[in-house]
Design an enzyme around this catalytic site. Structure first.
Site, PDB file in Angstrom:
ATOM      1  N   GLY A 123       0.732  -1.133   0.076  1.00  0.00           N
ATOM      2  CA  GLY A 123      -0.127   0.371   0.003  1.00  0.00           C
ATOM      3  C   GLY A 123       0.456   0.865  -0.081  1.00  0.00           C
ATOM      4  CG  ASP A 124       3.192   1.322   3.022  1.00  0.00           C
ATOM      5  OD1 ASP A 124       2.433   1.997   3.423  1.00  0.00           O
ATOM      6  OD2 ASP A 124       4.237   0.880   4.213  1.00  0.00           O
TER       7      ASP A 124
END
Length: 301
Positions: free
Chosen positions: A250-251
């Site tokens: 996600g990052d």
């Protein structure tokens, strides 16, 4: 300049073994470590995309020194606050058939250190980008993200907030440029079942009504959905390759989206590059590399 904030960095120590038994000595088959924390992950993927960033946050002890040295060796500017007591946490991830995690607590954050962080935000200039990512230490006030956003409210900057539940909701009044909940988090925020594509678009729209400008919703194996600030919708799929790792995916998507938008100003391109970065991380033991990002980007639809 892009600035990332990681309030609770970590060294992620990963051990792999065929099996693990309690009450006895276990020996690993292999070991790895990575410098972790969501904002730090964003900075590391930005470096792969040849974008400079400066990492803010708190470090302490010998583990904090190792993180700072490692990031500088990876072409990342660092401007951390070094705490006098404690040490930056170590998270242990045991992969033995299944996966067991033991996450450290990290050091206490005194009020004086919080004020130092606020003062560092003053160096951000018009045209810069700020990424607030991850959970907050238990000794930080619950409204710390709101305080940081209030500090920079008069600057003409793009802000991405990658946080969960109330941390995310509380930031919306400051109109962040980007937020990235997943489908489960949408369900938790609105106390509703979010199952269909129509549900995803509906609740992404509600987040816009609450103040977000652009909303990406991670859909796991179904890819990602973007409702941009013009009201247009975009989707991007995933590649069918074995998933090795989900930590940092996600990052990586946040890093790719911001990099793509800063490069082109095109929301569709930004979502595709963000998706490529997220996919690339999931196919590797650690974070996405430039070679893997380029490979995935060429194949994504």
């Amino acid at each position: 300049m892009i600035y990332t904030v990681t309030l609770s960095p970590s060294i992620d120590y990963i051990v792999r073994m065929s099996s693990m038994r309690s009450n006895t000595t276990n020996r690993t088959d292999s070991e790895e470590f990575y410098f972790g924390g969501k904002g730090i992950n964003v900075s590391q993927v930005l470096a792969e995309l040849d974008l400079d960033s400066t990492a803010f946050g708190f470090l302490a002890g010998f583990t904090g020194e190792a993180i700072e040295k490692g990031l500088r060796n990876n072409r990342i500017h660092t401007d951390f606050i070094h705490l006098d007591e404690g040490f930056t946490r170590i998270n242990i991830k045991i992969k033995a058939g299944g996966e067991t995690e033991i996450n450290g607590q990290g050091p206490d954050i005194p009020d004086a250190a919080l004020e130092q962080l606020m003062q560092k935000l003053d160096q951000i200039k018009d045209g810069d980008t700020l990424v607030l990512a991850g959970s907050i230490p238990k000794t930080c006030p619950d409204d710390i993200y709101e305080r940081m956003l209030e500090r920079v409210k008069d600057k003409k900057i793009m802000i991405a907030v990658d946080a969960t539940r109330q941390l995310l909701v509380n930031s919306l009044s400051k109109h962040p440029f980007l937020i990235k909940p997943n489908r489960l988090e949408l369900s938790e925020i609105f106390h509703a079942e979010v199952e269909t594509a129509e549900d995803v678009e509906k609740y992404a729209g509600k987040l816009q009504e609450m103040g977000a400008r652009n909303v990406i919703v991670s859909l796991g194996r179904k890819g990602a959905f973007l409702l941009d600030e013009t009201g247009a919708t975009h989707t991007c799929g995933v590649l069918k390759q074995p998933v090795i790792n989900t930590v940092g995916a996600g990052d990586s998507m946040v890093a790719g989206f911001m990099a793509g938008y800063l490069k082109t100003g095109d929301y569709g391109y930004a979502l595709k590059l963000g998706s490529a970065c997220g996919n690339a991380t999931s196919f590797l033991p650690g974070l996405a590399t430039r070679a893997k990002i380029d490979e995935v980007f060429a194949q994504l639809k």
